[in-house]
Design a protein around this motif. Structure first.
Motif, PDB file in Angstrom:
ATOM      1  N   SER A  62      56.380  17.351 -18.220  1.00 48.24           N
ATOM      2  CA  SER A  62      55.291  17.925 -19.004  1.00 48.24           C
ATOM      3  C   SER A  62      55.089  17.044 -20.229  1.00 48.24           C
ATOM      4  O   SER A  62      55.990  16.323 -20.644  1.00 48.24           O
ATOM      5  CB  SER A  62      55.619  19.353 -19.426  1.00 48.24           C
ATOM      6  OG  SER A  62      55.658  20.218 -18.312  1.00 48.24           O
ATOM      7  N   ILE A  63      53.901  17.125 -20.809  1.00 45.84           N
ATOM      8  CA  ILE A  63      53.577  16.321 -21.990  1.00 45.84           C
ATOM      9  C   ILE A  63      53.241  17.254 -23.149  1.00 45.84           C
ATOM     10  O   ILE A  63      52.375  18.132 -23.025  1.00 45.84           O
ATOM     11  CB  ILE A  63      52.394  15.372 -21.729  1.00 45.84           C
ATOM     12  CG1 ILE A  63      52.716  14.382 -20.614  1.00 45.84           C
ATOM     13  CG2 ILE A  63      52.018  14.619 -23.001  1.00 45.84           C
ATOM     14  CD1 ILE A  63      51.539  13.499 -20.212  1.00 45.84           C
ATOM     15  N   VAL A  64      53.935  17.068 -24.253  1.00 43.08           N
ATOM     16  CA  VAL A  64      53.644  17.793 -25.492  1.00 43.08           C
ATOM     17  C   VAL A  64      53.214  16.754 -26.521  1.00 43.08           C
ATOM     18  O   VAL A  64      53.863  15.710 -26.661  1.00 43.08           O
ATOM     19  CB  VAL A  64      54.880  18.560 -26.003  1.00 43.08           C
ATOM     20  CG1 VAL A  64      54.568  19.289 -27.309  1.00 43.08           C
ATOM     21  CG2 VAL A  64      55.363  19.549 -24.948  1.00 43.08           C
ATOM     22  N   ALA A 124      56.322   5.775 -21.482  1.00 42.02           N
ATOM     23  CA  ALA A 124      56.313   7.122 -20.925  1.00 42.02           C
ATOM     24  C   ALA A 124      56.649   7.112 -19.442  1.00 42.02           C
ATOM     25  O   ALA A 124      57.328   8.017 -18.936  1.00 42.02           O
ATOM     26  CB  ALA A 124      54.952   7.779 -21.157  1.00 42.02           C
ATOM     27  N   SER A 125      56.202   6.081 -18.738  1.00 39.34           N
ATOM     28  CA  SER A 125      56.542   5.958 -17.321  1.00 39.34           C
ATOM     29  C   SER A 125      58.051   5.841 -17.138  1.00 39.34           C
ATOM     30  O   SER A 125      58.638   6.484 -16.251  1.00 39.34           O
ATOM     31  CB  SER A 125      55.845   4.730 -16.725  1.00 39.34           C
ATOM     32  OG  SER A 125      56.251   4.513 -15.399  1.00 39.34           O
ATOM     33  N   GLY A 126      58.680   5.051 -17.998  1.00 44.64           N
ATOM     34  CA  GLY A 126      60.136   4.935 -17.931  1.00 44.64           C
ATOM     35  C   GLY A 126      60.831   6.243 -18.264  1.00 44.64           C
ATOM     36  O   GLY A 126      61.794   6.636 -17.602  1.00 44.64           O
ATOM     37  N   VAL A 127      60.340   6.936 -19.298  1.00 38.53           N
ATOM     38  CA  VAL A 127      60.941   8.215 -19.687  1.00 38.53           C
ATOM     39  C   VAL A 127      60.812   9.222 -18.548  1.00 38.53           C
ATOM     40  O   VAL A 127      61.741   9.980 -18.257  1.00 38.53           O
ATOM     41  CB  VAL A 127      60.279   8.760 -20.968  1.00 38.53           C
ATOM     42  CG1 VAL A 127      60.764  10.169 -21.279  1.00 38.53           C
ATOM     43  CG2 VAL A 127      60.555   7.838 -22.150  1.00 38.53           C
ATOM     44  N   ALA A 128      59.651   9.236 -17.879  1.00 31.86           N
ATOM     45  CA  ALA A 128      59.433  10.164 -16.772  1.00 31.86           C
ATOM     46  C   ALA A 128      60.401   9.907 -15.628  1.00 31.86           C
ATOM     47  O   ALA A 128      60.733  10.817 -14.860  1.00 31.86           O
ATOM     48  CB  ALA A 128      57.996  10.055 -16.278  1.00 31.86           C
ATOM     49  N   ARG A 129      60.882   8.673 -15.511  1.00 38.54           N
ATOM     50  CA  ARG A 129      61.829   8.320 -14.450  1.00 38.54           C
ATOM     51  C   ARG A 129      63.290   8.431 -14.909  1.00 38.54           C
ATOM     52  O   ARG A 129      64.205   8.173 -14.130  1.00 38.54           O
ATOM     53  CB  ARG A 129      61.540   6.896 -13.962  1.00 38.54           C
ATOM     54  CG  ARG A 129      60.143   6.714 -13.394  1.00 38.54           C
ATOM     55  CD  ARG A 129      59.827   5.249 -13.116  1.00 38.54           C
ATOM     56  NE  ARG A 129      58.413   5.021 -12.857  1.00 38.54           N
ATOM     57  CZ  ARG A 129      57.828   5.197 -11.672  1.00 38.54           C
ATOM     58  NH1 ARG A 129      58.551   5.597 -10.643  1.00 38.54           N
ATOM     59  NH2 ARG A 129      56.535   4.982 -11.516  1.00 38.54           N
ATOM     60  N   SER A 130      63.475   8.779 -16.173  1.00 37.07           N
ATOM     61  CA  SER A 130      64.843   8.826 -16.714  1.00 37.07           C
ATOM     62  C   SER A 130      65.557  10.137 -16.424  1.00 37.07           C
ATOM     63  O   SER A 130      66.741  10.263 -16.703  1.00 37.07           O
ATOM     64  CB  SER A 130      64.790   8.621 -18.235  1.00 37.07           C
ATOM     65  OG  SER A 130      64.267   9.786 -18.875  1.00 37.07           O
ATOM     66  N   GLY A 131      64.822  11.105 -15.922  1.00 37.75           N
ATOM     67  CA  GLY A 131      65.409  12.424 -15.711  1.00 37.75           C
ATOM     68  C   GLY A 131      64.968  13.430 -16.743  1.00 37.75           C
ATOM     69  O   GLY A 131      65.288  14.617 -16.641  1.00 37.75           O
ATOM     70  N   ALA A 132      64.235  12.987 -17.757  1.00 37.07           N
ATOM     71  CA  ALA A 132      63.722  13.918 -18.763  1.00 37.07           C
ATOM     72  C   ALA A 132      62.731  14.879 -18.119  1.00 37.07           C
ATOM     73  O   ALA A 132      62.038  14.542 -17.163  1.00 37.07           O
ATOM     74  CB  ALA A 132      63.050  13.155 -19.897  1.00 37.07           C
ATOM     75  N   ASP A 133      62.656  16.083 -18.670  1.00 38.75           N
ATOM     76  CA  ASP A 133      61.759  17.113 -18.150  1.00 38.75           C
ATOM     77  C   ASP A 133      60.434  17.168 -18.906  1.00 38.75           C
ATOM     78  O   ASP A 133      59.422  17.614 -18.368  1.00 38.75           O
ATOM     79  CB  ASP A 133      62.433  18.485 -18.247  1.00 38.75           C
ATOM     80  CG  ASP A 133      63.759  18.525 -17.513  1.00 38.75           C
ATOM     81  OD1 ASP A 133      63.735  18.661 -16.279  1.00 38.75           O
ATOM     82  OD2 ASP A 133      64.813  18.398 -18.168  1.00 38.75           O
TER      83      ASP A 133
END
Length: 502
Positions: free
Chosen positions: A378-380, A322-331
């Motif tokens: 945001s987290i869903v 999730a840390s990587g995804v948060a840094r990937s540009g995903a919203d």
């Protein structure tokens, strides 16, 4: 038949012949051909081996002459070798095939929602009456600024990246056209528009009839890229990249060719009768850098007007992922726990791979906060959200909103018979057979979904009011509002909650 292949039917249909009028309604209603009329005895009979306990015959019998019970014929009692384990070996020894199952993990592992209790206000911190005082359930999903920004003239800069605005912090999760029926999709789409929330197309593309619901639609891009084209990407309110799902982490999707018919074929842009197989990996994503490239490719394709969601299954190293995804540009990150439903998943994967969403959510929220990047996304969360209390507990653990899938299907009439992959859903949900699809009336389906989330919204407001909290934003990540019971010290540590009594 080889006696080695014989397996005792799981269910037994009990018919009260004093009530049965031989109207043959059960025969007409059963897509599995379990009921039949015997001309010799002039009575209705049943082949128990074909019964899946969908309850359609029980619900439609005009004289209430039917009931279905579990067959009490059993193997010799054995604490290690259950009847289910023995039956599965018989099936595989006979077929050589992989076992498939539907509708989520039924094992007896802990459901942590049931081991979390909600705190309440008493005396010194007065509760709030949601009937008489303002209560905010609206949420916005997307990147948020980490600090207040002002314009040169001193006014607040309120420009934000693209956001999804939800009137209630609940959305309908990904269920593809093909795995569920046209009428089921229409019910979800119409309800989303009426409720001011969103539904997810799943990986099957979007039927052209539903483009009018685009403002309340999340379109999904999976590894198979079924139905993905420019108009599809631009019609939705957001785009979700499906990297994994809770019911089958590390496994791709598969819709049998028998369901690829007519509009399903055209929507998915594949030939009729061909299996729709999504590979386990995206063949252009093997690192966070690759994921970042896909995220920004989709942003470019939609002129940076839509938030990008990345959906991942809850697995042991989910916090780092999730840390990587948060840094990937995903919203937005969508986390899917191991109890998540699906039309079909390998049984061994469904029951043994992944972790509970409660532990995954707590770990992810803590990691992102510790790294100072919680506002990047945001987290869903999804994976067996069953009621409004689960939603409140999820938000207190750090979620911004929840996905529901199985709960929505239950509202439409699903009886959890777990035979979705057969295409013989007697309730018109997981089927493409026209005579079955028409059993689900979209007007009624929409109304039932609206009723469900309206009831949940009212309960959410009551629960928050009892806590002395008047907005979802004040509840998010507020773990002081939770207490654990029947949890060990490590579980309490990961969840970040105190034990009841502390």
């Amino acid at each position: 038949m080889n006696p080695l292949d014989y397996v005792v039917p799981h269910f037994e249909v009990i018919r009260n012949f004093d009530r049965c009028t031989n109207c043959r309604a059960c025969e007409r209603q059963c897509a599995n051909d379990a009921h039949f009329f015997d001309p010799k005895t002039q009575t209705m009979q049943c082949d128990d081996s074909k019964c899946v306990n969908c309850q359609r015959c029980v619900c439609t019998c005009p004289t209430h002459a039917l009931k279905i019970v579990e067959n009490d014929a059993s193997f010799r009692r054995n604490a290690n070798w259950s009847g289910e384990a023995i039956t599965e070996i018989y099936k595989q020894a006979s077929s050589g095939g992989v076992l498939l199952s539907s509708m989520g993990n039924p094992t007896s592992n802990p459901v942590y929602w049931d081991r979390l209790l909600i705190n309440a206000s008493q005396v010194t911190n007065p509760s709030i009456d949601p009937l008489r005082e303002p209560m905010e359930t609206r949420v916005f999903l997307g990147k948020k600024p980490s600090e207040t920004v002002r314009n040169p003239d001193g006014t607040l800069n309120t420009d934000l990246p693209p956001q999804l605005e939800l009137e209630t912090p609940v959305m309908f999760s990904a269920m593809s056209y093909g795995s569920i029926s046209y009428n089921a999709h229409e019910s979800l789409a119409r309800a989303s528009r009426e409720l001011g929330v969103f539904y997810n197309t799943g990986e099957g593309g979007l039927h052209e009839d539903f483009y009018k619901y685009g403002a309340n639609t999340i379109v999904q891009v999976a590894s198979g890229r079924f139905g993905v084209h420019e108009d599809y990407l631009n019609v939705g309110a957001a785009i979700e990249i499906k990297m994994g799902q809770g019911a089958k982490p590390g496994i791709g999707g598969h819709l049998p060719g028998a369901k690829i018919v007519g509009d399903v074929s055209r929507t998915r842009m594949i030939p009729e009768g061909s299996d729709a197989i999504s590979p386990a990996p995206h063949h252009d994503v093997y690192s966070i850098e690759d994921l970042r490239q896909l995220v920004f490719s989709l942003k470019e394709a939609t002129r940076y007007q839509k938030p990008i969601i990345v959906k991942v299954a809850a697995v042991h190293n989910i916090a780092a992922i999730a840390s990587g995804v948060a840094r990937s540009g995903a919203d937005i990150i969508a986390l899917d726990g191991y109890r998540g439903g699906t039309g079909a998943a390998p049984t061994r994967i469904r029951d043994n791979v992944g972790i509970p969403i409660e532990l995954a959510l707590a770990a992810v929220d803590k990691r992102l906060r510790d790294e100072g990047i919680r506002n990047n996304v945001s987290i869903v969360v999804g994976g067996s959200i069953r009621n409004s209390a689960d939603v409140v507990k999820a938000i207190a653990l750090g979620a911004d909103a929840c996905y529901i899938g199985t709960a929505a299907l239950l509202a439409l009439g699903c009886r959890l018979c777990r035979t979705c992959s057969s295409g013989k859903c007697n309730w018109g949900i997981a089927t493409q057979r026209p005579e079955l699809v028409k059993r689900l009336n979209p007007d009624i389906g929409c109304k039932r979904l609206v009723n469900l989330l309206t009831a949940w919204r009212r309960e959410i407001m009551e629960l928050m009011g009892g806590m002395g909290i008047n907005s979802i934003e004040a509840l998010r990540g507020n773990r002081l509002m939770l207490r654990g019971v029947n949890l060990n010290e490590k579980e309490l540590e990961i969840l970040g909650v105190l034990h009841a009594g502390e």
